[in-house]
Design a protein around this motif. Structure first.
Motif, PDB file in Angstrom:
ATOM      1  N   TRP A 298      38.952-105.673  48.763  1.00 42.23           N
ATOM      2  CA  TRP A 298      38.025-104.658  48.006  1.00 42.23           C
ATOM      3  C   TRP A 298      38.542-103.292  47.980  1.00 42.23           C
ATOM      4  O   TRP A 298      39.428-102.776  48.774  1.00 42.23           O
ATOM      5  N   THR A 299      38.340-102.561  46.807  1.00 43.02           N
ATOM      6  CA  THR A 299      39.059-101.291  46.441  1.00 43.02           C
ATOM      7  C   THR A 299      37.768-100.352  45.897  1.00 43.02           C
ATOM      8  O   THR A 299      36.812-100.981  45.598  1.00 43.02           O
ATOM      9  N   ALA A 300      38.015 -99.030  45.903  1.00 33.60           N
ATOM     10  CA  ALA A 300      36.871 -98.043  45.714  1.00 33.60           C
ATOM     11  C   ALA A 300      37.125 -97.952  44.119  1.00 33.60           C
ATOM     12  O   ALA A 300      38.301 -98.051  43.569  1.00 33.60           O
ATOM     13  N   TYR A 301      35.984 -97.838  43.489  1.00 31.78           N
ATOM     14  CA  TYR A 301      36.068 -97.637  41.745  1.00 31.78           C
ATOM     15  C   TYR A 301      36.550 -96.277  41.469  1.00 31.78           C
ATOM     16  O   TYR A 301      35.993 -95.332  41.881  1.00 31.78           O
ATOM     17  N   ASN A 302      37.701 -96.224  40.532  1.00 30.84           N
ATOM     18  CA  ASN A 302      38.139 -95.097  40.025  1.00 30.84           C
ATOM     19  C   ASN A 302      38.201 -95.199  38.509  1.00 30.84           C
ATOM     20  O   ASN A 302      39.198 -95.828  38.005  1.00 30.84           O
ATOM     21  N   PRO A 303      37.471 -94.466  37.906  1.00 34.09           N
ATOM     22  CA  PRO A 303      37.381 -94.665  36.425  1.00 34.09           C
ATOM     23  C   PRO A 303      38.659 -93.967  35.895  1.00 34.09           C
ATOM     24  O   PRO A 303      38.941 -94.482  34.730  1.00 34.09           O
ATOM     25  N   LYS A 304      39.354 -93.308  36.231  1.00 35.39           N
ATOM     26  CA  LYS A 304      40.615 -92.627  35.644  1.00 35.39           C
ATOM     27  C   LYS A 304      41.656 -93.671  35.755  1.00 35.39           C
ATOM     28  O   LYS A 304      42.548 -93.551  34.788  1.00 35.39           O
TER      29      LYS A 304
ATOM     30  N   VAL B 277      32.941-107.940  25.276  1.00 37.53           N
ATOM     31  CA  VAL B 277      33.026-106.845  25.932  1.00 37.53           C
ATOM     32  C   VAL B 277      34.475-106.226  26.195  1.00 37.53           C
ATOM     33  O   VAL B 277      35.446-106.956  26.877  1.00 37.53           O
ATOM     34  N   HIS B 278      34.659-105.222  25.809  1.00 35.73           N
ATOM     35  CA  HIS B 278      36.073-104.459  25.760  1.00 35.73           C
ATOM     36  C   HIS B 278      36.209-103.569  27.024  1.00 35.73           C
ATOM     37  O   HIS B 278      37.289-103.549  27.890  1.00 35.73           O
ATOM     38  N   ASP B 279      35.240-103.023  27.662  1.00 29.24           N
ATOM     39  CA  ASP B 279      35.045-102.440  28.883  1.00 29.24           C
ATOM     40  C   ASP B 279      33.556-102.042  29.480  1.00 29.24           C
ATOM     41  O   ASP B 279      32.634-101.840  28.345  1.00 29.24           O
ATOM     42  N   SER B 280      33.398-102.200  30.578  1.00 26.85           N
ATOM     43  CA  SER B 280      32.203-102.000  31.406  1.00 26.85           C
ATOM     44  C   SER B 280      32.401-101.119  32.655  1.00 26.85           C
ATOM     45  O   SER B 280      33.283-101.416  33.447  1.00 26.85           O
ATOM     46  N   TYR B 281      31.840 -99.923  32.543  1.00 23.48           N
ATOM     47  CA  TYR B 281      32.325 -98.798  33.214  1.00 23.48           C
ATOM     48  C   TYR B 281      31.194 -98.052  34.023  1.00 23.48           C
ATOM     49  O   TYR B 281      30.245 -97.900  33.547  1.00 23.48           O
ATOM     50  N   ILE B 282      31.553 -97.228  34.963  1.00 23.21           N
ATOM     51  CA  ILE B 282      30.511 -96.227  35.646  1.00 23.21           C
ATOM     52  C   ILE B 282      31.433 -94.786  35.378  1.00 23.21           C
ATOM     53  O   ILE B 282      32.602 -94.554  35.345  1.00 23.21           O
ATOM     54  N   LEU B 283      30.489 -93.835  35.290  1.00 24.01           N
ATOM     55  CA  LEU B 283      30.634 -92.642  35.110  1.00 24.01           C
ATOM     56  C   LEU B 283      30.089 -91.764  36.541  1.00 24.01           C
ATOM     57  O   LEU B 283      29.260 -90.806  36.441  1.00 24.01           O
ATOM     58  N   PRO B 284      30.813 -91.825  37.544  1.00 26.43           N
ATOM     59  CA  PRO B 284      30.281 -91.285  38.808  1.00 26.43           C
ATOM     60  C   PRO B 284      30.392 -89.772  38.896  1.00 26.43           C
ATOM     61  O   PRO B 284      29.701 -89.095  39.643  1.00 26.43           O
TER      62      PRO B 284
END
Length: 518
Positions: free
Chosen positions: A237-243, A495-502
């Protein structure tokens, strides 16, 4: 003769840690380590002449005796915290945990197997890179003090009265560490006409695999979502980093739509906040085609004013408000593209009085903006949620799917798997993570062919979309993933990208996005 050191600690205003050789009583030679925070050097001083018995007794009393396990158990919580902080160990947690931490540090110090508390501080706060240090020197019989300065880059140094080694500080957060540190000093003491040489060796070996980023809870974290926060993390498991995890921008000549969804937790309140520019900056930054909102908490009389002042260039907006309970729930779709048709609710009066669903039809798919009912305190609405609402929404989506693919987005009020919540064990009977809700989510949506687009793209990523205000969960990334884009299987591959903006504030939820190739 080589002997081990047992370290006791005495803190003065200048920041002094003293070590006493308690295992070789006939040599009573204190070694004083002065530690100045403004300097990158650690200085040891080893006087050749013996110190007075009273000074030694004081050091023993404040150092060694205080570290006795029996005495540690009797210390107050504040005394334990003070002791841990003085040796550079984080002092947060319950008393049993802090007692255990202090005992472990003392035990490793006494046994010589682990690092001393000072080295513990250096490791936990500085994380030094690969080091192999060996320094040996022969001491001359003298009444003058011998001084040792430590430096990382020097491996073998010999001096008459001074040996220098410097330790470089490093802030590396994730490194492979295989270090061996050895400090060998020889001191001379004169007793009457006899000269006795004692050789003291401190060795510390550290061998560890790749270390994870350590976080000092006392310091603010600029991007807390990049820290893996989970009570029961699994391997891989890893943390989500949108960058680093968002896919590259889609080519401009590729037909696509960018959809976004956000539970704003009260639209009027959001627009009044100092952070309200974030709402408008989101449109500029993401340049989305469609924005879906949940929990607007608007009344029908407020919609026209909000609509006119919200976003320029988005002339098509569709709002539904709760009529059974004013200022509650509410959903909306704001679109730059005019849809072919619009529907409100499920078409079932028992479900449509709280303004929980808006459906728009585009050329290639249906888009549903939904705010699924929360099971509430005491799970009073759990039965309604899993036996009425979820099956009705699922059937509605399957009916639409007969003509076009369907995309459901919004706050679905369910953390589906343990990876989707910080503390799974502690929330087994909390609304949003009960076995009943998770099973209903799986049965009514996933097993009927709707794909969780974020989890498909990031199977082992811990990414949250909701952090409760009550315990400041956002600052420590202790959250839940409650917001989704579910898509029909026939369109999920587009779907090209599914993302979160934390990083977007203003609500207890963060926006989520979906880029869909047409």
């Amino acid at each position: 003769m080589v002997v081990a050191l047992k370290l006791g600690f005495f803190c003065s205003s200048a920041g002094c840690f003293c070590a006493v050789n308690s295992r070789v009583p006939k040599f009573n030679i204190p070694i004083c380590l002065s530690f100045k925070m403004s300097s990158k050097r650690l200085r040891f001083s080893s006087p050749a002449s013996a110190t007075e018995n009273s000074d030694e007794a004081s050091i023993i009393k404040r150092g060694i005796l205080e570290d006795d396990p029996a005495i540690i158990d009797k210390m107050t919580l504040q005394e334990i915290k003070t002791k841990l902080r003085s040796i550079g160990v984080p002092a947060k947690g319950a008393k049993p945990e802090l007692v255990s931490a202090l005992k472990s540090c003392i035990k490793s110090q006494i046994d010589g197997e682990g690092s001393s508390p000072l080295l513990c501080q250096t490791i936990s706060e500085q994380k030094p890179t690969n080091v192999r240090e060996n320094s040996k020197r022969k001491a001359k019989r003298s009444s003058e003090s011998d001084h040792v300065q430590i430096e990382n880059d020097v491996s073998d140094v010999s001096v008459d009265k001074t040996t220098k080694r410097r330790v470089k500080q490093s802030s590396v957060s994730s490194v492979n560490i295989k270090s061996e540190q050895e400090l060998v000093t020889e001191s001379t003491k004169t007793e009457g006409e006899k000269s006795i040489q004692s050789r003291k060796r401190i060795s510390s070996r550290i061998s560890t695999a790749k270390t994870d980023t350590r976080v000092n809870a006392d310091l603010p974290i600029v991007e807390p979502w990049t820290v893996l926060a989970h009570k029961k993390p699994q391997k891989g498991w890893t943390a989500y980093n949108p960058k680093s995890m968002r896919r590259p921008p889609i080519a401009a000549d590729t037909p696509h739509m960018k959809l976004m969804s956000w539970n704003v937790n009260g639209l009027r309140a959001l627009l009044k906040l100092e952070s309200s520019p974030a709402f408008f900056q989101l449109a500029q930054r993401e340049s989305f085609d469609v924005l879906c909102l949940q929990e607007t908490k608007l009344q029908e009389k407020d919609v026209d004013v909000i609509r006119r002042s919200l976003l320029e260039g988005y002339d098509n907006s569709y709002w539904t408000c709760s009529v059974s309970k004013l200022g509650y729930s509410g959903t909306a779709i704001i679109s730059r593209i005019k849809p072919l048709s619009v529907r409100y609710g499920l078409g079932i009066s028992d479900h449509d009085s709280e303004g929980r669903l808006v459906t728009v039809e585009y050329d290639n798919f249906y888009l549903l903006c939904g705010y699924v009912p929360n099971s509430g305190d005491g799970l009073r609405r759990l039965s309604y949620r899993i036996t009425e609402w979820d099956p009705s929404l699922s059937n509605y989506m399957k009916d639409l799917e007969r003509s076009k693919p369907v995309i459901l987005t919004g706050d679905l009020n369910c953390a589906h798997q343990e990876i989707d919540i910080y503390n799974p064990a502690g929330n087994k009977r909390s609304a949003g993570f009960t076995d009943e809700e998770r099973k209903s989510f799986e049965t009514n949506f996933l097993e009927k062919g709707f794909v969780d687009t974020f989890r498909k793209q990031h199977p082992d990523v811990v990414g949250y979309t909701y952090w409760g205000y009550r315990h400041g969960g956002r600052k420590t990334n202790k959250g839940w993933r409650l917001d989704y884009f579910l898509a029909s299987e026939s369109i999920a591959d587009h779907v090209h990208d599914s993302y979160i903006l934390p990083d977007v504030g203003g609500s207890d939820h963060s926006p989520i996005g979906l880029i869909l190739k047409l």
